[in-house]
Write a protein that holds these residues in place. Sequence first.
Motif, short mmCIF file in Angstrom:
data_model
loop_
_atom_site.label_atom_id
_atom_site.label_comp_id
_atom_site.label_asym_id
_atom_site.label_seq_id
_atom_site.Cartn_x
_atom_site.Cartn_y
_atom_site.Cartn_z
N ASP A 137 0.83 -1.21 0.00
CA ASP A 137 0.00 0.00 0.00
C ASP A 137 0.86 1.26 0.00
N PRO A 138 0.61 2.21 -0.90
CA PRO A 138 1.40 3.45 -0.93
C PRO A 138 1.24 4.29 0.34
N GLY A 139 0.22 3.96 1.16
CA GLY A 139 0.04 4.66 2.43
C GLY A 139 1.08 4.28 3.47
N GLY A 140 1.88 3.25 3.18
CA GLY A 140 2.99 2.94 4.07
C GLY A 140 2.98 1.57 4.73
N TRP A 141 2.27 0.61 4.14
CA TRP A 141 2.31 -0.72 4.74
C TRP A 141 2.34 -1.82 3.69
N ARG A 142 2.90 -2.95 4.11
CA ARG A 142 3.04 -4.11 3.23
C ARG A 142 2.63 -5.35 4.01
N LEU A 143 1.89 -6.23 3.37
CA LEU A 143 1.40 -7.45 3.99
C LEU A 143 1.82 -8.64 3.12
N SER A 144 2.37 -9.68 3.76
CA SER A 144 2.78 -10.85 3.01
C SER A 144 2.62 -12.10 3.86
N VAL A 145 2.66 -13.24 3.20
CA VAL A 145 2.65 -14.54 3.86
C VAL A 145 3.91 -15.27 3.43
N ALA A 146 4.71 -15.67 4.44
CA ALA A 146 5.97 -16.37 4.17
C ALA A 146 5.78 -17.86 4.31
N ASP A 147 6.42 -18.60 3.44
CA ASP A 147 6.51 -20.05 3.57
C ASP A 147 7.78 -20.33 4.37
N VAL B 199 5.32 -6.76 12.29
CA VAL B 199 4.50 -7.65 13.10
C VAL B 199 4.57 -9.00 12.40
N PHE B 200 4.96 -10.03 13.16
CA PHE B 200 5.17 -11.37 12.63
C PHE B 200 4.24 -12.31 13.37
N LEU B 201 3.41 -13.05 12.63
CA LEU B 201 2.46 -13.98 13.24
C LEU B 201 2.65 -15.35 12.61
N PRO B 202 3.35 -16.27 13.31
CA PRO B 202 3.57 -17.60 12.76
C PRO B 202 2.34 -18.48 12.92
N LEU B 203 2.15 -19.40 11.99
CA LEU B 203 1.06 -20.36 12.07
C LEU B 203 1.54 -21.72 12.57
N VAL B 204 2.82 -21.77 12.98
CA VAL B 204 3.43 -22.92 13.64
C VAL B 204 4.23 -22.39 14.81
N ASP B 205 4.51 -23.25 15.79
CA ASP B 205 5.36 -22.84 16.91
C ASP B 205 6.77 -22.60 16.41
N VAL B 206 7.38 -21.49 16.85
CA VAL B 206 8.74 -21.13 16.45
C VAL B 206 9.49 -20.57 17.66
N VAL B 207 10.79 -20.40 17.48
CA VAL B 207 11.60 -19.62 18.41
C VAL B 207 12.16 -18.47 17.59
N LEU B 208 11.96 -17.26 18.08
CA LEU B 208 12.55 -16.08 17.44
C LEU B 208 13.73 -15.62 18.27
N SER B 209 14.79 -15.25 17.60
CA SER B 209 15.91 -14.59 18.24
C SER B 209 15.85 -13.14 17.77
N ILE B 210 15.60 -12.23 18.73
CA ILE B 210 15.50 -10.81 18.39
C ILE B 210 16.61 -10.08 19.13
N ASP B 211 17.57 -9.56 18.38
CA ASP B 211 18.75 -8.90 18.95
C ASP B 211 19.39 -9.75 20.04
N LEU C 166 3.53 -8.26 8.59
CA LEU C 166 3.04 -6.91 8.33
C LEU C 166 4.18 -5.94 8.59
N MET C 167 4.47 -5.09 7.61
CA MET C 167 5.51 -4.08 7.77
C MET C 167 4.89 -2.71 7.53
N THR C 168 5.18 -1.78 8.45
CA THR C 168 4.64 -0.43 8.34
C THR C 168 5.78 0.58 8.40
N VAL C 169 5.62 1.69 7.69
CA VAL C 169 6.62 2.76 7.72
C VAL C 169 6.49 3.49 9.05
N ARG C 170 7.56 3.44 9.84
CA ARG C 170 7.57 4.06 11.15
C ARG C 170 7.25 5.56 11.03
#
Length: 153
Positions: free
Chosen positions: A29-39, A55-67, A101-105
């Motif tokens: 969207d030119p308003g500043g956001w992008r939506l996708s589904v990752a395999d 914003v990340f929403l998994p449909l399976v259990d995962v472990v995220l390492s953030i910083d 979901l990615m949004t322009v800060r």
Amino acid sequence: MPSRVLSPDAVEPVAWRNGAGATRQLVDDPGGWRLSVADLEVDAAFSDFTGLDRVFLPLVDVVLSIDGERRAVARGTAVEFRGEAKVAVELVAGPGRAVNLMTVRGRCSGGLAAIPRSEWEEQTARSEWDEGQPGVFVDLGEVVVEVRISYST
């Protein structure tokens, strides 16, 4: 009635920016956001998206390492982080999908919520969605993901 119901299966996958997987872009969207589904097929580092909030929403259990901080994330749970954070995903329950979901800060912000299909169908039939702000929904079979966008003033 929801204004937009999107299906990732109607979109061809494209390679991730870092080459470690594929995604299906549903909205840019030119308003500043992008939506996708990752395999999600293998453990992988995320690409840098400096200046965006994610914003990340998994449909399976995962472990995220953030910083460097590891965090178990149950399927259907949304996690927010800055696009420039060093993030990697570890698949603990095998391959699956995730909604991104990615949004322009500073321009907009957003959120994701997983809704069981039966609940979504009941609410849709009763027109319980906010008429003033019709939503965007991603149809993923047993789960429908609601996307909310708020624009900065």
